[in-house]
Design a protein around this motif. Structure first.
Motif, PDB file in Angstrom:
ATOM      1  N   ALA A 271       0.814  -1.214   0.000  1.00  0.00           N
ATOM      2  CA  ALA A 271       0.000   0.000   0.000  1.00  0.00           C
ATOM      3  C   ALA A 271       0.849   1.266   0.000  1.00  0.00           C
ATOM      4  O   ALA A 271       0.467   2.273  -0.611  1.00  0.00           O
ATOM      5  CB  ALA A 271      -0.938  -0.001   1.208  1.00  0.00           C
ATOM      6  N   TYR A 272       2.006   1.233   0.650  1.00  0.00           N
ATOM      7  CA  TYR A 272       2.758   2.469   0.838  1.00  0.00           C
ATOM      8  C   TYR A 272       4.149   2.446   0.221  1.00  0.00           C
ATOM      9  O   TYR A 272       4.870   3.425   0.333  1.00  0.00           O
ATOM     10  CB  TYR A 272       2.875   2.775   2.336  1.00  0.00           C
ATOM     11  CG  TYR A 272       1.545   2.932   3.005  1.00  0.00           C
ATOM     12  CD1 TYR A 272       0.712   4.013   2.717  1.00  0.00           C
ATOM     13  CD2 TYR A 272       1.082   1.985   3.910  1.00  0.00           C
ATOM     14  CE1 TYR A 272      -0.524   4.154   3.314  1.00  0.00           C
ATOM     15  CE2 TYR A 272      -0.151   2.108   4.520  1.00  0.00           C
ATOM     16  CZ  TYR A 272      -0.948   3.197   4.217  1.00  0.00           C
ATOM     17  OH  TYR A 272      -2.154   3.324   4.812  1.00  0.00           O
ATOM     18  N   LYS A 273       4.532   1.348  -0.409  1.00  0.00           N
ATOM     19  CA  LYS A 273       5.862   1.285  -0.999  1.00  0.00           C
ATOM     20  C   LYS A 273       5.968   2.281  -2.154  1.00  0.00           C
ATOM     21  O   LYS A 273       5.143   2.300  -3.060  1.00  0.00           O
ATOM     22  CB  LYS A 273       6.142  -0.132  -1.504  1.00  0.00           C
ATOM     23  CG  LYS A 273       7.528  -0.294  -2.121  1.00  0.00           C
ATOM     24  CD  LYS A 273       7.738  -1.728  -2.599  1.00  0.00           C
ATOM     25  CE  LYS A 273       9.107  -1.892  -3.242  1.00  0.00           C
ATOM     26  NZ  LYS A 273       9.311  -3.270  -3.737  1.00  0.00           N
ATOM     27  N   SER A 274       7.017   3.123  -2.135  1.00  0.00           N
ATOM     28  CA  SER A 274       7.191   4.138  -3.178  1.00  0.00           C
ATOM     29  C   SER A 274       7.996   3.616  -4.349  1.00  0.00           C
ATOM     30  O   SER A 274       7.835   4.087  -5.470  1.00  0.00           O
ATOM     31  CB  SER A 274       7.880   5.375  -2.591  1.00  0.00           C
ATOM     32  OG  SER A 274       9.210   5.052  -2.196  1.00  0.00           O
ATOM     33  N   PRO A 373       6.567   5.080  -7.967  1.00  0.00           N
ATOM     34  CA  PRO A 373       6.445   4.027  -8.983  1.00  0.00           C
ATOM     35  C   PRO A 373       5.534   2.880  -8.576  1.00  0.00           C
ATOM     36  O   PRO A 373       4.697   2.451  -9.358  1.00  0.00           O
ATOM     37  CB  PRO A 373       7.899   3.564  -9.170  1.00  0.00           C
ATOM     38  CG  PRO A 373       8.726   4.740  -8.787  1.00  0.00           C
ATOM     39  CD  PRO A 373       7.986   5.433  -7.706  1.00  0.00           C
ATOM     40  N   GLU A 374       5.688   2.375  -7.358  1.00  0.00           N
ATOM     41  CA  GLU A 374       4.888   1.212  -6.963  1.00  0.00           C
ATOM     42  C   GLU A 374       3.409   1.560  -6.858  1.00  0.00           C
ATOM     43  O   GLU A 374       2.551   0.808  -7.308  1.00  0.00           O
ATOM     44  CB  GLU A 374       5.397   0.683  -5.615  1.00  0.00           C
ATOM     45  CG  GLU A 374       4.731  -0.613  -5.161  1.00  0.00           C
ATOM     46  CD  GLU A 374       5.066  -1.781  -6.059  1.00  0.00           C
ATOM     47  OE1 GLU A 374       4.283  -2.754  -6.076  1.00  0.00           O
ATOM     48  OE2 GLU A 374       6.097  -1.726  -6.767  1.00  0.00           O
ATOM     49  N   GLN A 375       3.112   2.738  -6.268  1.00  0.00           N
ATOM     50  CA  GLN A 375       1.720   3.155  -6.174  1.00  0.00           C
ATOM     51  C   GLN A 375       1.155   3.480  -7.545  1.00  0.00           C
ATOM     52  O   GLN A 375      -0.021   3.228  -7.823  1.00  0.00           O
ATOM     53  CB  GLN A 375       1.608   4.379  -5.254  1.00  0.00           C
ATOM     54  CG  GLN A 375       2.146   4.154  -3.857  1.00  0.00           C
ATOM     55  CD  GLN A 375       1.473   2.987  -3.175  1.00  0.00           C
ATOM     56  OE1 GLN A 375       0.264   2.831  -3.275  1.00  0.00           O
ATOM     57  NE2 GLN A 375       2.241   2.147  -2.514  1.00  0.00           N
ATOM     58  N   ARG A 376       2.007   4.037  -8.404  1.00  0.00           N
ATOM     59  CA  ARG A 376       1.552   4.331  -9.764  1.00  0.00           C
ATOM     60  C   ARG A 376       1.196   3.047 -10.505  1.00  0.00           C
ATOM     61  O   ARG A 376       0.202   2.984 -11.229  1.00  0.00           O
ATOM     62  CB  ARG A 376       2.655   5.095 -10.511  1.00  0.00           C
ATOM     63  CG  ARG A 376       2.253   5.508 -11.927  1.00  0.00           C
ATOM     64  CD  ARG A 376       3.417   6.112 -12.664  1.00  0.00           C
ATOM     65  NE  ARG A 376       3.067   6.478 -14.018  1.00  0.00           N
ATOM     66  CZ  ARG A 376       3.928   6.711 -14.987  1.00  0.00           C
ATOM     67  NH1 ARG A 376       5.227   6.601 -14.734  1.00  0.00           N
ATOM     68  NH2 ARG A 376       3.521   7.036 -16.187  1.00  0.00           N
TER      69      ARG A 376
END
Length: 587
Positions: A271-274, A373-376
């Protein structure tokens, strides 16, 4: 043991006792009724409690229930709701099988009791009447006997008196005889009535009253049995729902056992990894030597002298953009101590910007490039799934319309096939729009997942950002922060880093040379170019082709030197110049 023989003289007490039994039955009915009301109220409160803590649709709570602990809590709420349902079942069954049934039985019992005691009173009245007749005949017999005795004494007195005439004596004799006959008749009447009374009294005490009291006893015993059965049913109704309530509680235990703390921790990461790498070590800056400071590739300051060579973008030299660092607008601003800068960096949240969002004044970009990047990647994947789902609905609708049209063609009396053409065309256009939109987001998703280079040519076309013919690939979004020396830097892709200033990003495209035309095209349909990078065309319009379809379903065209953009390839008929490289014709 019979009330008729043992309690033959307790008519009034039996009447009171049976009335007391009915009162007890009515009291039990009232008790069960209040219990059902309590069960119903308790079930309602449990349902309201469960509903109160249920996650609301389209709210943040729904995202929280991805975690196993929250899912277990949701299962507890659902099981509590089912638990409340069992209390409603108890209330309903007690009402129908106990309260209603006993209320009907009480009415029947009252009628039966009333009938029995009515017969008892009737028998009492009859024996009392017989007793009164006996008393009356007895008194009459006594009176006649006394009158006959007085008449006899008077006759004897008259007969002994020599002064009384013979006629008077005869009259007294006749009167005495009459009185004796009356006494004899009264005796016979009294004897007959006495025998009749004794018979009636025997029947009353040995037949009528015992039968009535026996029926009353049976009625009372049935009442007692009915209460016992009702009490047993009262317990059985509770026992029937105990297994289901046990399953509800077992479901709560099972939900509690399903909680996986490791899985929840992984969900927090997702959920929060950037997707960004943590910053490297900051090298020591020696201010004692009059020389330009140099840093390693992982430091947070600019590489001004030594290190990697600068890359050119659009023919202009740009400074490297570091993540999380903002541009220092004042060139002569006094520098703060490095420790202060580092503390500010560690305590502040990173601000993420996108070039296009800068151009649009801070609006959320369509490709979610303002996210890490991960949330995108997650948002893009979600968008692709939504578009595919909508596309499948449209395709199902198209199939249904096509089948209906075939039915109309085979059976014209059912409808006009031509009436469905407009709807079919509209659905096809919707499918095409959704397909184009899905391809656009799939391209961005592929870029984020590393399937495409950093930001490929297709993705740039979809977002409306045009590059030169062979420009170096760059990321459309970067994080910014302020470096110790005040420069604004941005981190690029893993393969290359392009030094670009965010404020001059839009100027790069203004300085590019226009691409030459490689053919012409004719618009087959009208297209409204509402997204950035697209261009509107009218059916039948002829335009220049400056870049052919690269496999993503879009063709780049030009109407004039200052007006160009992308249109769906299926909307135009393309005629490429035969001398052009890889010339093709699309229809």
């Amino acid at each position: 043991m019979s009330w008729g023989t043992e309690l033959w003289d307790q008519f009034d007490n039996l009447e009171k006792h049976t009335q007391w039994g009915i009162d007890i039955l009515e009291k039990y009915i009232k008790f069960v009724k209040e219990r059902t009301e309590i069960e119903l109220s308790y079930a309602k409160q449990l349902r309201n409690l469960s509903k109160k803590y249920q996650p609301k649709k389209n709210s943040k709570d729904e995202e929280e229930y991805r975690y196993t602990a929250c899912q277990a809590f949701l299962s507890t709420l659902n099981e509590t709701n089912d638990y409340a349902g069992q209390h409603e079942v108890i209330s309903e069954t007690m009402t129908s099988q106990i309260t209603v049934e006993l209320a009907r039985y009480v009415q029947e019992l009252k009628q039966e009791r009333k009938s029995y005691f009515h017969d008892g009173r009737k028998a009492q009245q009859h024996i009392e009447t017989c007793w009164k007749q006996l008393e009356s005949s007895k008194r009459r017999f006594e009176r006649d006997c006394k009158e006959a005795d007085r008449a006899q004494q008077y006759f004897e007195k008259m007969d002994a008196d020599i002064n009384v005439t013979k006629a008077d004596v005869e009259k007294a004799r006749q009167q005495a005889q009459i009185r004796h006959q009356m006494a004899k008749d009264s005796k016979a009447d009294y004897s007959s009535i006495l025998q009749k009374f004794n018979h009636e009294q025997h029947e009353y005490y040995h037949t009528h009253i015992p039968n009535i009291f026996q029926k009353i006893q049976e009625m009372e015993e049935r009442r007692i049995v009915k209460i016992g059965k009702s009490l047993k049913k009262y317990a059985e109704l509770d026992q029937e729902v105990i297994p289901i309530i046990g399953k509800c509680l077992d479901g709560i235990v099972k939900a509690a056992d399903s909680i996986d703390q490791k899985n929840d921790s992984q969900l927090v990461i997702e959920a929060y990894k950037s997707g960004f790498e943590p910053p490297g070590d900051i090298e020591f800056e020696d201010y004692t030597q009059p020389m330009k400071r140099t840093v390693s590739d992982n430091s947070l300051s600019n590489s001004r002298g030594e290190g990697k060579p600068e890359l050119k973008f659009g023919g202009k030299s740009k400074g490297k953009l570091w993540p999380f660092i903002k541009k220092n607008k004042s060139p002569k601003q006094q520098k703060e101590p490095l420790s202060h800068r580092f503390n500010e960096f560690m305590t502040s949240k990173p601000k993420i910007h996108c070039f296009r969002s800068l151009k649009r004044g801070g609006a959320t970009p369509e490709d979610f490039s303002n996210l890490p990047p991960e949330q995108r990647r997650k948002r893009l994947q979600q968008k692709v799934d939504e578009l595919n789902k909508e596309m499948q609905k449209e395709m199902d609708q198209r199939d249904a319309i096509t089948k209906m049209k075939d039915v109309y063609l085979k059976n014209p009396q059912m409808g006009d096939p031509a009436s469905l053409d407009h709807k079919l065309t509209e659905v096809n256009q919707n499918i095409e729009k959704l397909r184009v939109e899905a391809q656009k987001f799939e391209a961005w998703l592929a870029e984020v997942e590393g399937i495409l280079p950093a930001r490929g040519e297709q993705a740039r076309r979809q977002s409306g950002m045009y590059d030169t013919q062979n420009p170096p690939a760059i990321n459309s979004c970067a994080q910014d922060r302020e470096s110790p020396d005040g420069s604004y830097t941005e981190e690029q892709s893993q393969e290359s880093e392009v030094k670009v200033l965010a404020t001059d990003f839009d100027d790069e495209f203004d300085d590019e040379e226009p691409l030459p035309a490689i053919g012409t095209c004719k618009a087959l349909y009208t297209f409204e170019g509402q997204n950035e990078g697209t261009i509107s065309v009218v059916e039948g319009e002829t335009l220049y082709v400056i870049e052919e379809d690269k496999g993503d379903g879009w063709t780049r065209i030009r109407r004039s030197e200052d007006e160009e953009g992308y249109v769906p390839t299926s909307y135009v008929e393309v005629y490429l110049d035969k001398n052009a490289k890889g010339a093709k014709t699309y229809i």
